[in-house]
Design an enzyme around this catalytic site. Structure first.
Site, PDB file in Angstrom:
ATOM      1  N   SER A   1      53.809  20.982  98.896  1.00  0.00           N
ATOM      2  CA  SER A   1      52.516  20.841  99.560  1.00  0.00           C
ATOM      3  C   SER A   1      52.721  20.258 100.949  1.00  0.00           C
ATOM      4  O   SER A   1      53.553  19.366 101.135  1.00  0.00           O
ATOM      5  CB  SER A   1      51.642  19.905  98.721  1.00  0.00           C
ATOM      6  OG  SER A   1      50.401  19.705  99.347  1.00  0.00           O
TER       7      SER A   1
ATOM      8  N   THR B   1      48.446  21.973  93.963  1.00  0.00           N
ATOM      9  CA  THR B   1      47.681  22.274  92.751  1.00  0.00           C
ATOM     10  C   THR B   1      47.704  23.766  92.444  1.00  0.00           C
ATOM     11  O   THR B   1      47.962  24.175  91.304  1.00  0.00           O
ATOM     12  CB  THR B   1      46.219  21.792  92.926  1.00  0.00           C
ATOM     13  OG1 THR B   1      46.234  20.385  93.171  1.00  0.00           O
ATOM     14  CG2 THR B   1      45.379  22.092  91.702  1.00  0.00           C
TER      15      THR B   1
ATOM     16  N   CYS C   1      44.364  11.555  92.842  1.00  0.00           N
ATOM     17  CA  CYS C   1      43.467  12.514  92.204  1.00  0.00           C
ATOM     18  C   CYS C   1      42.684  11.864  91.066  1.00  0.00           C
ATOM     19  O   CYS C   1      41.687  12.405  90.634  1.00  0.00           O
ATOM     20  CB  CYS C   1      44.258  13.715  91.713  1.00  0.00           C
ATOM     21  SG  CYS C   1      45.317  14.368  92.993  1.00  0.00           S
TER      22      CYS C   1
HETATM   23  C1  PLP Z   1      53.137  15.429  92.044  1.00  0.00           C
HETATM   24  C2  PLP Z   1      51.962  16.126  92.629  1.00  0.00           C
HETATM   25  N1  PLP Z   1      51.700  17.387  92.287  1.00  0.00           N
HETATM   26  C3  PLP Z   1      50.667  18.059  92.795  1.00  0.00           C
HETATM   27  C4  PLP Z   1      49.795  17.475  93.690  1.00  0.00           C
HETATM   28  C5  PLP Z   1      48.659  18.266  94.214  1.00  0.00           C
HETATM   29  O1  PLP Z   1      48.938  18.744  95.513  1.00  0.00           O
HETATM   30  P1  PLP Z   1      47.751  19.195  96.455  1.00  0.00           P
HETATM   31  O2  PLP Z   1      47.014  17.958  96.843  1.00  0.00           O
HETATM   32  O3  PLP Z   1      48.415  19.877  97.606  1.00  0.00           O
HETATM   33  O4  PLP Z   1      46.905  20.148  95.679  1.00  0.00           O
HETATM   34  C6  PLP Z   1      50.011  16.141  94.074  1.00  0.00           C
HETATM   35  C7  PLP Z   1      49.085  15.464  94.985  1.00  0.00           C
HETATM   36  O5  PLP Z   1      48.813  14.289  94.866  1.00  0.00           O
HETATM   37  C8  PLP Z   1      51.124  15.458  93.537  1.00  0.00           C
HETATM   38  O6  PLP Z   1      51.390  14.200  93.877  1.00  0.00           O
END
Ligand code: PLP
Length: 399
Positions: free
Chosen positions: A198, A71, A324
């Site tokens: 990530s 994120t 999310c």
């Molecule tokens: C495609 C994508 N981008 C970004 C994120 C966010 O990553 P993080 O959980 O490390 O903030 C996710 C998490 O589900 C994701 O699947």
């Protein structure tokens, strides 16, 4: 017996990763900015992880900025690039199926005066090339298109998209959180300028990620503070997290090809099992251009949330959309963007497999789900009949 099939939400930390992290909570607790030995040992560990990640991505260690996760990497890419944009370049292009980290950052930027174009996708979830061609202009500063989608697993032709962006002098960012460690990423060959990853999707800890920034691409920091991460991401480093991320990358680099082959076989067994044992199912996404661990399936006539809760009772852990947005009753924006009717979008379940998925788990799921689906479908039809006959009664009373 239980089955965890939600690896796209998060993965367990690999025991080898945890072992590597442990000393950094205890004897090696120094602040990497301290000049004494305790600090310098920590600095060395951070540098090592940076090198591991750079090595795997085949880039320079100096091009990696550690962040608190995908994120933050996405936010830094979008806000950082748009704030630093050249005069006359006030346009951002994203796709309709991006993660909220991109879509909400784009929304924020549009309120700040950035012109944002959200490009549609086709029925398989591939960004429409004709729409992209139309969208990208010489005013475009940044094009951000994800590599693999978190809900359906569809893989975008990012090399072609990056080339199109570059033709107009725009930078190209990709959210590679769901492709990193699953499929090859060729930063040079694909022409990627910015890339988010990530750790917790690759058996590393939560709360740590990174943004790759090509030399020459200028970003404005989003956070202000100390000098860490070349002023791009100030704050005392999450050392244990960074060390864990480095170890996770080392393991994924050595093991992902084999892991994904094995996982692909299990995913296909699951998919074919559903197709033959449960009627009226539909696979969402591109059957070919799809990461091997992901299966998104609509169970016609059912509500995905209800199915998820019933599976939860059996200790089968899945997702109805991106983690999310779990808890939200809105149907998946990804499936809606792909043109699924709302009913089918609401009937979707995502199964995502990973390193620790076993054949026993898949067999267990295939044994349990057909019965559950049949029971719920029956209940749902009976319910509808009941509602219909009550309505009929009310209507006749009114007469
Ligand atoms: C495609 C994508 N981008 C970004 C994120 C966010 O990553 P993080 O959980 O490390 O903030 C996710 C998490 O589900 C994701 O699947």
């Amino acid at each position: 017996m239980e089955a965890y099939l939600d690896y796209n939400s998060t993965t367990p930390v690999d025991a080898r990763v945890f072992e590597a992290m442990k000393p950094f909570f205890f004897e090696q607790f120094g602040n990497a900015s301290s000049f004494h030995q305790k600090g310098q040992a920590t600095r060395h560990a951070i540098d090592q992880s940076r090198e591991r990640l750079a090595d795997f991505l085949d880039v320079e260690p100096g091009d990696i900025v550690f962040t608190s996760g995908g994120t933050e990497a996405d936010n830094l890419a979008l806000k950082g690039a748009m704030e630093e944009r050249a005069p006359g370049r006030d346009h951002l292009v994203v796709s309709a199926i991006e993660h909220q980290a991109i879509l909400h950052a784009a929304q924020y930027l549009s309120k700040k005066g950035v012109k944002v174009t959200v490009v549609p996708v086709d029925a398989q979830g591939i960004v429409r090339a004709d729409e992209l061609e139309k969208a990208i202009t010489d005013r475009t500063a940044l094009v951000s298109i994800m590599h693999a989608n978190n809900e359906v697993g569809t893989i975008q032709p990012i090399g072609e998209i990056a080339a199109l962006a570059h033709r107009h002098g725009a930078w190209f960012h990709t959210d590679a959180v769901q492709s990193f460690g699953k499929i090859p990423i060729d930063i040079e060959g694909m022409g990627i300028d910015l890339l988010s990853v990530s750790a917790h999707k690759i058996y590393g800890p939560k709360g740590i990620g990174a943004l790759y920034v090509r030399k020459g691409v200028k970003l404005k920091a989003v956070t202000h503070g100390g000098h860490q991460e070349k002023n791009m991401r100030p704050g005392t480093e999450n050392v244990a997290g960074i060390v864990g991320f480095g170890k996770a990358v080392e393991l994924v680099a050595a093991e992902y090809a084999g892991d994904m082959k094995r996982v692909g076989v299990l995913r296909d067994k699951l998919e074919n099992g559903f197709k033959s044992a449960v009627g009226n199912v539909q696979v969402n996404g591109d059957p070919q251009r799809r990461v091997a661990n992901t299966l998104n399936m609509s169970f016609e006539g059912l509500d995905g949330e209800t199915l998820l809760m019933n599976l939860d009772l059996k200790k089968i852990y899945v997702s109805t959309g991106s983690a999310c947005t779990a808890g939200s009753v809105e149907p998946s924006h990804v499936l809606i963007a792909m043109g699924l009717p709302e009913k089918l979008a609401r009937a979707a379940i995502r199964f995502s497999l990973g390193r620790f998925t076993t054949e026993e788990e898949i067999d267990f799921v295939l044994k349990e789900i057909p019965g559950i689906v049949e029971r719920l479908r029956k209940a749902s039809t009976e319910n509808k009949h009941e509602i219909r006959s009550t309505k009929h009664e009310t209507n006749s009373k009114l007469k």
